[in-house]
Design an enzyme around this catalytic site. Structure first.
Site, mmCIF file in Angstrom:
data_model
loop_
_atom_site.group_PDB
_atom_site.id
_atom_site.type_symbol
_atom_site.label_atom_id
_atom_site.label_comp_id
_atom_site.label_asym_id
_atom_site.label_seq_id
_atom_site.Cartn_x
_atom_site.Cartn_y
_atom_site.Cartn_z
ATOM 1 C CE LYS A 194 -5.267 -5.816 -15.025
ATOM 2 N NZ LYS A 194 -4.932 -4.515 -14.430
ATOM 3 C CB THR A 243 14.021 -4.326 -0.648
ATOM 4 O OG1 THR A 243 13.732 -5.735 -0.655
ATOM 5 C CG2 THR A 243 14.955 -4.012 0.512
ATOM 6 C CB ALA A 256 8.104 -1.320 0.414
ATOM 7 C CG HIS A 270 -10.271 -3.499 -5.657
ATOM 8 N ND1 HIS A 270 -9.725 -3.423 -4.398
ATOM 9 C CD2 HIS A 270 -9.219 -3.636 -6.501
ATOM 10 C CE1 HIS A 270 -8.407 -3.504 -4.479
ATOM 11 N NE2 HIS A 270 -8.086 -3.636 -5.739
ATOM 12 C CG ASP A 303 -6.443 -8.346 -9.858
ATOM 13 O OD1 ASP A 303 -5.648 -8.523 -8.918
ATOM 14 O OD2 ASP A 303 -6.395 -7.352 -10.601
ATOM 15 C CG HIS A 319 -5.485 0.298 -3.090
ATOM 16 N ND1 HIS A 319 -5.353 -0.966 -3.628
ATOM 17 C CD2 HIS A 319 -5.819 1.098 -4.120
ATOM 18 C CE1 HIS A 319 -5.587 -0.923 -4.914
ATOM 19 N NE2 HIS A 319 -5.878 0.316 -5.245
#
Length: 483
Positions: free
Chosen positions: A331, A19, A23, A240, A235, A178
């Site tokens: 960022k 939930t 997801a 990455h 992070d 990812h």
């Protein structure tokens, strides 16, 4: 263009945190798109598991809403949505207790691939892994998928790996990043090892330097509490950017095999030289007008956490000796832009004289937006008046090259299907994660011991001025951050 679907076996995929935001935004819509593409066989099921008390009917409503919001063009097909939802079930479980586990075991079927996606906080990984074993939900063929962060430092990464290893073999653990599922990232290997044109030139003799940029326009948003404990180094760089560096710099593996590829990536990490503070710039975005700065976003007026990192790194091996790699991420920058630029050296001798100017071949691999590649080549400028040289790009945008109907799968779609297939090539191995932390930890400890304060930069800029000087001192320039 019709996609070539590689079939998978029937499976039961349990999403812990079913939930949650990940997801809703990525996992469930991605599975729906794979269903629409014919890649979910008859009998495949998706089981949501979380603390919330609800039944399957209520969960299907939630999943349908997520597909409607994040499923893309396929979500307009109501029949497809209904057919997918018939494969979805739900079971409430207590990750730290006993509740719901027996019922969840009763939902799982024998003879199916069983995959368990840990879309939860890392603090729950060990609890869930232990209960999967103790309640008999997992067997020797089961797979678990764990999301980053894989630890906060080397000690915690080792502890996390050891905890998972108590219940699952390394071949069963899929550490998902990812970025490795992006079509262009995978094309790094295809471009390098599938084209005779590039691999002979892929070394310090012909390449002047390589730039890796991952720029974001957003701030920390609702992730302030997490981000302020991590910063850009933990992070983004440790995972990455490190993975992108490995793919661009690794030696050719003996074959396209999970361990062969990951062995070569590990060698890259272990070849990284230690970095000192002269080769590193940390930044933190400030306020702009009515927009809050980083410290306002995280609620700490004294925060020294970086929202921007730029660094110059070297590899001590034969292929790359003397060739610098420049990495930056941040960022609240000018544009959302992720790119790897391979900048080749000047020709040994210009027959056109100094008035022709300096021209270099650059292979630019765009990860986002507008995935694709360009190769800058030098030609004569059309028209009379002598030999005037200009650089023009040979452009291959995937959307243009593959046709308007070609839709590259989202990274999560590809990676989840690889889990079902049992293919670990695009997932990080435990020793990779630990090696990355072993290199990163001294950098973080160094600036903490010195009390370094991040350099301020304006939102919408390219980062701190010191980051520009990092390149200028070497007679080089960052490529422009552009949408």
């Amino acid at each position: 263009m019709v996609s070539r679907v590689i079939p998978v076996e029937p499976f039961d995929l349990v999403i812990f945190g079913g939930t949650g935001d990940l997801a809703r935004r990525k996992i469930l819509p991605g599975l729906f798109r794979r269903f629409c593409d014919g890649q979910m066989p008859d009998g495949a099921r998706v089981i949501g598991a979380a603390r919330s008390e609800m039944d399957t009917a209520a969960y299907r409503v939630t999943v349908g809403e997520a597909i409607g919001e994040f499923g893309g063009d396929s979500a307009v097909d109501c029949d497809a949505v209904d057919a997918f939802l018939e494969r979805v079930e739900y079971q409430a479980v207590d990750a730290k207790g006993e509740g719901g586990w027996e019922a969840l075991r009763g939902l799982l079927r024998d003879g199916m691939v069983r995959a368990f996606y840990f879309s939860v906080a890392p603090s729950l990984f060990g609890d869930i892994a232990e209960r999967l074993r103790s309640f008999g939900l997992a067997d020797a063929q089961s797979r678990i998928v764990v999301e980053k962060p894989f630890g906060h430092d080397l000690a915690s990464a080792r502890s996390l790996n050891a905890t998972l290893a108590q219940h699952f073999d390394e071949e069963q653990i899929y550490r998902i990043d990812h970025y490795l599922g992006k079509e262009t990232v995978q094309n790094l290997m295809a471009v390098r090892f599938g084209n005779m044109l590039f691999e002979p030139l892929w070394n310090a003799q012909f390449i002047d330097h390589i730039q890796i940029t991952v720029a974001e326009t957003v701030g920390v948003g609702g992730r302030g509490e997490y981000y302020d404990k991590s910063g850009a180094m933990r992070d983004m760089v440790q995972n990455h950017l490190m993975q992108l560096l490995c793919l661009i710099a690794m030696e050719p593996p003996s074959k396209f095999d999970p361990d062969a590829v990951r062995d070569e990536k590990l060698k890259v990490i272990r070849a990284l030289d230690p970095i000192d503070y002269h080769q590193l710039v940390r930044g933190q975005y400030g306020p702009a007008g009515d927009a809050p700065g980083y410290r306002e976003d995280v609620g700490d007026a004294r925060s020294r956490t970086e929202s921007f990192v730029a660094m110059k790194v070297h590899l001590s091996n034969w292929r790359w000796a003397g060739t610098p790699f420049y990495l930056r991420t941040g960022k609240k920058l000018r544009a959302r832009d992720s790119e790897i630029a391979v900048v080749f050296k000047d020709t040994p001798h210009s027959i056109f004289g100094p008035e022709a100017g300096q021209h270099r071949n650059v292979l630019a691999i765009r990860l986002q937006p507008n995935e694709g590649m360009t190769l800058d080549v030098t030609i004569k400028e059309p028209g009379p008046g002598g030999m005037r040289l200009i650089d023009v790009p040979l452009d291959m945008s995937f959307a243009d090259a593959l046709g308007p109907d070609a839709e590259a799968p989202d990274a999560y779609e590809r990676l989840i299907m690889d889990v079902i297939r049992g293919n670990q090539t695009l997932f990080m191995r435990g020793d990779e994660v630990e090696a990355a932390w072993a290199w990163t930890d001294p950098i973080i400890e160094g600036w903490q011991s010195r009390g370094d304060v991040p350099k301020p930069y304006d939102p919408g800029s390219s980062g701190p001025e010191d980051a520009l000087m990092l390149m200028h001192r070497d007679g080089r320039r960052w490529r422009e951050i552009k949408a």
